[in-house]
Design an enzyme around this catalytic site. Structure first.
Site, mmCIF file in Angstrom:
data_model
loop_
_atom_site.group_PDB
_atom_site.id
_atom_site.type_symbol
_atom_site.label_atom_id
_atom_site.label_comp_id
_atom_site.label_asym_id
_atom_site.label_seq_id
_atom_site.Cartn_x
_atom_site.Cartn_y
_atom_site.Cartn_z
ATOM 1 N N ILE A 37 52.540 -25.192 0.687
ATOM 2 C CA ILE A 37 53.229 -24.032 1.254
ATOM 3 C C ILE A 37 54.731 -24.229 1.061
ATOM 4 O O ILE A 37 55.283 -25.248 1.480
ATOM 5 C CB ILE A 37 52.890 -23.851 2.747
ATOM 6 C CG1 ILE A 37 51.381 -23.684 2.936
ATOM 7 C CG2 ILE A 37 53.649 -22.649 3.319
ATOM 8 C CD1 ILE A 37 50.924 -23.662 4.388
ATOM 9 N N GLU A 79 51.259 -29.613 5.004
ATOM 10 C CA GLU A 79 51.116 -28.256 4.478
ATOM 11 C C GLU A 79 50.576 -28.260 3.058
ATOM 12 O O GLU A 79 50.749 -27.308 2.313
ATOM 13 C CB GLU A 79 52.460 -27.509 4.535
ATOM 14 C CG GLU A 79 53.506 -28.018 3.595
ATOM 15 C CD GLU A 79 54.367 -29.149 4.152
ATOM 16 O OE1 GLU A 79 55.389 -29.426 3.527
ATOM 17 O OE2 GLU A 79 54.027 -29.763 5.177
#
Length: 168
Positions: A37, A79
């Site tokens: 991300i 992430e």
């Protein structure tokens, strides 16, 4: 299982890969997508960890919706996500990476006060039947960082394999 996202966790992924390596036939192709991300730390710092957790769940759902039935997505850590691709050619691997990128880009996160998120994706596909999945993960990770350096929100295939000059 990762408690937050509901995806398999890294331990499961590592065990699955280990089993797969022992059972892989010579013609079995595998690929790896590393998905990260973009600017997630900024999102967490701006909106808080509870919102960050919601975004992680939403991104995990987008990944699951974009991969093929035989592919194995997992939360790799923080992430970062990984997807083991079963029998892809390089074009299919990039296509699956693009589907993930678009599915994440199209997430409606306004209910969490987030305008949207993007992901960068690194792609690696075995070009040798006995190529280790660990080596593929490293190749996909390098491709991921190329995608980040190139501006994020993109899919980066591995560089072309450099062949020696056998007849030179």
């Amino acid at each position: 299982t990762d408690a937050l996202t509901g995806l398999p966790n890294r331990r499961y992924f590592d065990e699955f890969v280990s089993l797969l390596a022992r059972r892989r036939r010579a013609g079995d192709a595998v690929g790896i997508l590393m998905v990260d991300i973009d600017k997630f730390k900024v999102l967490n710092d701006t909106h808080g960890h509870a919102t960050g957790d919601e975004v992680l769940r939403a991104v995990a759902g987008a990944i699951v919706s974009a991969v093929r039935e035989d592919d194995v997505p997992a939360r790799f850590g923080g992430e970062e996500f990984v997807v083991l691709l079963r029998n892809p050619d390089p074009g299919v691997a990039v296509e699956v990476g693009e589907r993930i990128r678009i599915a994440v880009r199209d997430l409606d996160l306004r209910r969490f006060g987030v305008r949207g998120v993007s992901v960068s994706v690194g792609v690696a596909v075995a070009d040798e039947p006995d190529q280790s999945i660990g080596a593929l993960i490293e190749t996909a990770d390098r491709a991921l960082y190329r995608a980040k350096r190139a501006g994020r929100d993109r899919v980066s295939p591995p560089p072309p394999v450099e062949r020696g000059l056998e007849n030179a």
